[in-house]
Design a protein around this motif. Structure first.
Motif, PDB file in Angstrom:
ATOM      1  N   ILE A  60       0.856  -1.186   0.000  1.00  0.00           N
ATOM      2  CA  ILE A  60       0.000   0.000   0.000  1.00  0.00           C
ATOM      3  C   ILE A  60       0.890   1.233   0.000  1.00  0.00           C
ATOM      4  O   ILE A  60       1.664   1.441   0.944  1.00  0.00           O
ATOM      5  CB  ILE A  60      -0.921   0.034   1.240  1.00  0.00           C
ATOM      6  N   SER A  61       0.808   2.051  -1.051  1.00  0.00           N
ATOM      7  CA  SER A  61       1.595   3.289  -1.088  1.00  0.00           C
ATOM      8  C   SER A  61       0.774   4.425  -0.498  1.00  0.00           C
ATOM      9  O   SER A  61      -0.441   4.506  -0.700  1.00  0.00           O
ATOM     10  CB  SER A  61       1.997   3.629  -2.521  1.00  0.00           C
ATOM     11  N   VAL A  62       1.440   5.296   0.232  1.00  0.00           N
ATOM     12  CA  VAL A  62       0.761   6.394   0.927  1.00  0.00           C
ATOM     13  C   VAL A  62       1.428   7.714   0.584  1.00  0.00           C
ATOM     14  O   VAL A  62       2.662   7.814   0.586  1.00  0.00           O
ATOM     15  CB  VAL A  62       0.775   6.174   2.457  1.00  0.00           C
ATOM     16  N   ASN A  63       0.617   8.719   0.283  1.00  0.00           N
ATOM     17  CA  ASN A  63       1.100  10.086   0.107  1.00  0.00           C
ATOM     18  C   ASN A  63       1.322  10.689   1.498  1.00  0.00           C
ATOM     19  O   ASN A  63       0.404  10.730   2.319  1.00  0.00           O
ATOM     20  CB  ASN A  63       0.073  10.904  -0.684  1.00  0.00           C
ATOM     21  N   HIS A  64       2.529  11.141   1.737  1.00  0.00           N
ATOM     22  CA  HIS A  64       2.908  11.673   3.051  1.00  0.00           C
ATOM     23  C   HIS A  64       1.975  12.789   3.523  1.00  0.00           C
ATOM     24  O   HIS A  64       1.619  12.867   4.710  1.00  0.00           O
ATOM     25  CB  HIS A  64       4.355  12.193   2.967  1.00  0.00           C
ATOM     26  N   MET A  65       1.553  13.660   2.590  1.00  0.00           N
ATOM     27  CA  MET A  65       0.702  14.787   2.973  1.00  0.00           C
ATOM     28  C   MET A  65      -0.719  14.329   3.267  1.00  0.00           C
ATOM     29  O   MET A  65      -1.392  14.883   4.151  1.00  0.00           O
ATOM     30  CB  MET A  65       0.719  15.860   1.876  1.00  0.00           C
ATOM     31  N   HIS A  66      -1.220  13.322   2.550  1.00  0.00           N
ATOM     32  CA  HIS A  66      -2.517  12.734   2.897  1.00  0.00           C
ATOM     33  C   HIS A  66      -2.467  12.170   4.315  1.00  0.00           C
ATOM     34  O   HIS A  66      -3.420  12.307   5.093  1.00  0.00           O
ATOM     35  CB  HIS A  66      -2.870  11.604   1.929  1.00  0.00           C
ATOM     36  N   ALA A  67      -1.349  11.505   4.623  1.00  0.00           N
ATOM     37  CA  ALA A  67      -1.218  10.849   5.922  1.00  0.00           C
ATOM     38  C   ALA A  67      -1.257  11.846   7.071  1.00  0.00           C
ATOM     39  O   ALA A  67      -1.848  11.572   8.119  1.00  0.00           O
ATOM     40  CB  ALA A  67       0.076  10.042   5.962  1.00  0.00           C
ATOM     41  N   HIS A  68      -0.623  13.012   6.899  1.00  0.00           N
ATOM     42  CA  HIS A  68      -0.679  14.034   7.953  1.00  0.00           C
ATOM     43  C   HIS A  68      -2.133  14.381   8.274  1.00  0.00           C
ATOM     44  O   HIS A  68      -2.507  14.545   9.439  1.00  0.00           O
ATOM     45  CB  HIS A  68       0.067  15.296   7.509  1.00  0.00           C
ATOM     46  N   ILE A  69      -2.957  14.497   7.254  1.00  0.00           N
ATOM     47  CA  ILE A  69      -4.373  14.829   7.457  1.00  0.00           C
ATOM     48  C   ILE A  69      -5.117  13.667   8.104  1.00  0.00           C
ATOM     49  O   ILE A  69      -5.900  13.848   9.047  1.00  0.00           O
ATOM     50  CB  ILE A  69      -5.021  15.219   6.116  1.00  0.00           C
ATOM     51  N   LEU A  70      -4.854  12.448   7.623  1.00  0.00           N
ATOM     52  CA  LEU A  70      -5.564  11.281   8.144  1.00  0.00           C
ATOM     53  C   LEU A  70      -5.113  10.897   9.547  1.00  0.00           C
ATOM     54  O   LEU A  70      -5.740  10.040  10.182  1.00  0.00           O
ATOM     55  CB  LEU A  70      -5.396  10.107   7.178  1.00  0.00           C
ATOM     56  N   ALA A  71      -4.056  11.529  10.058  1.00  0.00           N
ATOM     57  CA  ALA A  71      -3.667  11.312  11.459  1.00  0.00           C
ATOM     58  C   ALA A  71      -4.800  11.671  12.412  1.00  0.00           C
ATOM     59  O   ALA A  71      -4.847  11.193  13.554  1.00  0.00           O
ATOM     60  CB  ALA A  71      -2.422  12.141  11.793  1.00  0.00           C
ATOM     61  N   HIS A  72      -5.741  12.489  11.948  1.00  0.00           N
ATOM     62  CA  HIS A  72      -6.893  12.853  12.781  1.00  0.00           C
ATOM     63  C   HIS A  72      -7.834  11.690  13.023  1.00  0.00           C
ATOM     64  O   HIS A  72      -8.743  11.800  13.858  1.00  0.00           O
ATOM     65  CB  HIS A  72      -7.651  14.016  12.134  1.00  0.00           C
ATOM     66  N   PHE A  73      -7.649  10.593  12.304  1.00  0.00           N
ATOM     67  CA  PHE A  73      -8.528   9.436  12.462  1.00  0.00           C
ATOM     68  C   PHE A  73      -7.875   8.324  13.272  1.00  0.00           C
ATOM     69  O   PHE A  73      -8.374   7.204  13.307  1.00  0.00           O
ATOM     70  CB  PHE A  73      -8.977   8.936  11.088  1.00  0.00           C
ATOM     71  N   ILE A  74      -6.778   8.656  13.948  1.00  0.00           N
ATOM     72  CA  ILE A  74      -6.132   7.687  14.832  1.00  0.00           C
ATOM     73  C   ILE A  74      -6.886   7.591  16.159  1.00  0.00           C
ATOM     74  O   ILE A  74      -7.154   6.499  16.659  1.00  0.00           O
ATOM     75  CB  ILE A  74      -4.654   8.068  15.062  1.00  0.00           C
ATOM     76  N   ASP A  75      -7.205   8.731  16.724  1.00  0.00           N
ATOM     77  CA  ASP A  75      -7.866   8.778  18.036  1.00  0.00           C
ATOM     78  C   ASP A  75      -9.138   9.609  17.965  1.00  0.00           C
ATOM     79  O   ASP A  75      -9.294  10.469  17.090  1.00  0.00           O
ATOM     80  CB  ASP A  75      -6.929   9.406  19.093  1.00  0.00           C
ATOM     81  N   ASP A  76     -10.041   9.377  18.915  1.00  0.00           N
ATOM     82  CA  ASP A  76     -11.207  10.254  19.094  1.00  0.00           C
ATOM     83  C   ASP A  76     -10.776  11.530  19.806  1.00  0.00           C
ATOM     84  O   ASP A  76      -9.820  11.512  20.581  1.00  0.00           O
ATOM     85  CB  ASP A  76     -12.277   9.527  19.911  1.00  0.00           C
ATOM     86  N   PRO A  77     -11.480  12.665  19.578  1.00  0.00           N
ATOM     87  CA  PRO A  77     -12.580  12.830  18.631  1.00  0.00           C
ATOM     88  C   PRO A  77     -12.061  12.988  17.202  1.00  0.00           C
ATOM     89  O   PRO A  77     -10.972  13.528  16.989  1.00  0.00           O
ATOM     90  CB  PRO A  77     -13.257  14.107  19.112  1.00  0.00           C
ATOM     91  N   MET A  78     -12.845  12.510  16.241  1.00  0.00           N
ATOM     92  CA  MET A  78     -12.468  12.604  14.841  1.00  0.00           C
ATOM     93  C   MET A  78     -13.333  13.641  14.139  1.00  0.00           C
ATOM     94  O   MET A  78     -14.520  13.771  14.442  1.00  0.00           O
ATOM     95  CB  MET A  78     -12.644  11.242  14.153  1.00  0.00           C
ATOM     96  N   PRO A  79     -12.768  14.398  13.197  1.00  0.00           N
ATOM     97  CA  PRO A  79     -13.551  15.415  12.493  1.00  0.00           C
ATOM     98  C   PRO A  79     -14.643  14.795  11.620  1.00  0.00           C
ATOM     99  O   PRO A  79     -14.503  13.666  11.150  1.00  0.00           O
ATOM    100  CB  PRO A  79     -12.508  16.144  11.640  1.00  0.00           C
ATOM    101  N   GLN A  80     -15.708  15.551  11.437  1.00  0.00           N
ATOM    102  CA  GLN A  80     -16.792  15.136  10.551  1.00  0.00           C
ATOM    103  C   GLN A  80     -16.544  15.725   9.163  1.00  0.00           C
ATOM    104  O   GLN A  80     -16.050  16.840   9.026  1.00  0.00           O
ATOM    105  CB  GLN A  80     -18.132  15.630  11.092  1.00  0.00           C
ATOM    106  N   PHE A  81     -16.899  14.967   8.130  1.00  0.00           N
ATOM    107  CA  PHE A  81     -16.780  15.471   6.761  1.00  0.00           C
ATOM    108  C   PHE A  81     -17.936  16.415   6.449  1.00  0.00           C
ATOM    109  O   PHE A  81     -19.053  16.181   6.901  1.00  0.00           O
ATOM    110  CB  PHE A  81     -16.784  14.316   5.754  1.00  0.00           C
ATOM    111  N   PRO A  82     -17.696  17.470   5.680  1.00  0.00           N
ATOM    112  CA  PRO A  82     -16.384  17.939   5.221  1.00  0.00           C
ATOM    113  C   PRO A  82     -15.700  18.752   6.308  1.00  0.00           C
ATOM    114  O   PRO A  82     -16.361  19.357   7.151  1.00  0.00           O
ATOM    115  CB  PRO A  82     -16.740  18.811   4.020  1.00  0.00           C
ATOM    116  N   PHE A  83     -14.371  18.766   6.290  1.00  0.00           N
ATOM    117  CA  PHE A  83     -13.635  19.621   7.214  1.00  0.00           C
ATOM    118  C   PHE A  83     -12.471  20.261   6.481  1.00  0.00           C
ATOM    119  O   PHE A  83     -12.094  19.834   5.384  1.00  0.00           O
ATOM    120  CB  PHE A  83     -13.174  18.858   8.465  1.00  0.00           C
ATOM    121  N   ILE A  84     -11.942  21.319   7.075  1.00  0.00           N
ATOM    122  CA  ILE A  84     -10.779  22.018   6.514  1.00  0.00           C
ATOM    123  C   ILE A  84      -9.573  21.707   7.384  1.00  0.00           C
ATOM    124  O   ILE A  84      -9.662  21.743   8.619  1.00  0.00           O
ATOM    125  CB  ILE A  84     -11.015  23.535   6.463  1.00  0.00           C
TER     126      ILE A  84
END
Length: 333
Positions: free
Chosen positions: A106-130
């Motif tokens: 699985i290849s990952v874009n480093h910048m996508h991963a920084h954003i998706l770090a918000h889904f590691i722990d609660d609370p998680m943002p609701q879509f859509p978010f900035i």
């Protein structure tokens, strides 16, 4: 069931994490201190240290997660962007490791991963978010509509915010990495002691090259009158610089939130660990009734946990790559 091993090696941290069904059970980071001797990251040295670190870091992550390599279901890795030599170490090891164990990649874009770090722990943002993503090499305002539907609506035209911190630290003769030291000294200084020129950039974009230059000229002019100016006023200088950078970042973020009508706001990247930015965002959230999301400190700087969580969502979509995948120093967002 999914147990994913993730590798991050885009710059000067060798990191490996284990994600078990969407939960991070290990996140090991080996930092490189050798670059302190040179005032910045030396790419050739970074790749050599990655080669030394990667095997023991992988073993440590497996031990911490109490996972046998035969229990793994996939291998995720940072494909880019980053230093090519550093990426090459992580990508090559991921490919050989996956090939030996007959696991999908699985290849990952480093910048996508920084954003998706918000889904590691609660609370998680609701879509859509900035998300305001601020790191050493990137400053971006991104609208996120799903885990993989992301649109950059503003970004730096030259230097990133992290570079502004680090280059200012170099001007002040602070050791590398200087950004965290500016944050440390700023806590004891007056943020309004000195004013610096703020760039006037259209739309939601940023520029920090002129800002950095204005600090350089300011320090030079002051030291002509008082050679000890920096040492005598270090705390106030750091506080004023940090206040200015935070103001520039949050001003555009505020504009983006209003323009898109979104009140779910997040920050990510190494500079999101900055206490001034966190405090400024929290104050702005109270004023504008935003829901704000800030990652734990360990998930702000480069780390494999964010690669692992991005890999987890890609695994659910069966979004795999073949063995001919190659690292990319620059990567399309």
């Amino acid at each position: 069931m999914s147990v994913i091993l993730a590798i991050e090696s885009s710059c000067d941290e060798t990191s490996v994490a284990i994600c078990n069904n969407g939960k991070i059970t290990a996140n090991v980071i080996a930092n490189q201190t050798i670059h302190q001797n040179y005032g910045g990251v030396i790419p050739e040295l970074a790749s050599r240290v990655h080669q030394q670190n990667i095997v023991p870091v992988i073993q440590q992550a497996l031990n911490d997660a109490k996972v046998n390599k035969k229990e793994l279901n996939a291998v995720a890795f940072t494909q880019g962007p980053g230093l090519l030599g550093s990426l090459l170490v992580g990508v090559s090891f991921a490919k050989s490791f996956a090939l030996a164990l007959d696991l999908p990649l699985i290849s990952v874009n480093h910048m996508h991963a920084h954003i998706l770090a918000h889904f590691i722990d609660d609370p998680m943002p609701q879509f859509p978010f900035i998300c305001l993503t601020v790191s050493g090499g990137h400053t971006q305002i991104v609208v996120i509509r799903s885990h993989f539907d992301m649109e950059i609506v503003g970004e730096t035209l030259d230097d990133a915010a992290g570079e502004a911190f680090d280059k200012t630290a170099k001007i002040l003769n602070l050791p590398y990495p200087g950004g965290p030291l500016i944050d440390k000294y700023a806590k004891e200084g007056n943020p309004l002691a000195y004013k610096f020129e703020k760039p006037q950039i259209k739309d939601l974009n940023y520029s920090f090259s002129g800002f950095k230059t204005s600090i350089l000229y300011f320090i030079r002019n002051q030291e002509k009158e008082n050679p000890n100016f920096v040492s005598e006023h270090l705390h106030d200088i750091c506080a004023s610089v940090q206040h200015s950078i935070v103001h520039i970042l949050l001003n555009k973020l505020k504009k983006a939130a209003k323009q898109y009508g979104i009140k779910e706001i997040a920050i990510a990247g190494g500079v999101s660990a900055n206490s001034g930015l966190r405090a400024g965002l929290t104050a702005l959230a109270e004023e504008l009734n935003w829901n704000v999301y800030i990652p734990a400190f360990e998930y702000c700087t480069d780390n494999a946990a964010m690669i692992a969580i991005a890999g987890y969502y890609k695994y659910l979509n069966k979004d795999f790559v073949e063995q001919d995948v190659a690292p990319l120093s620059r990567m399309e967002f």
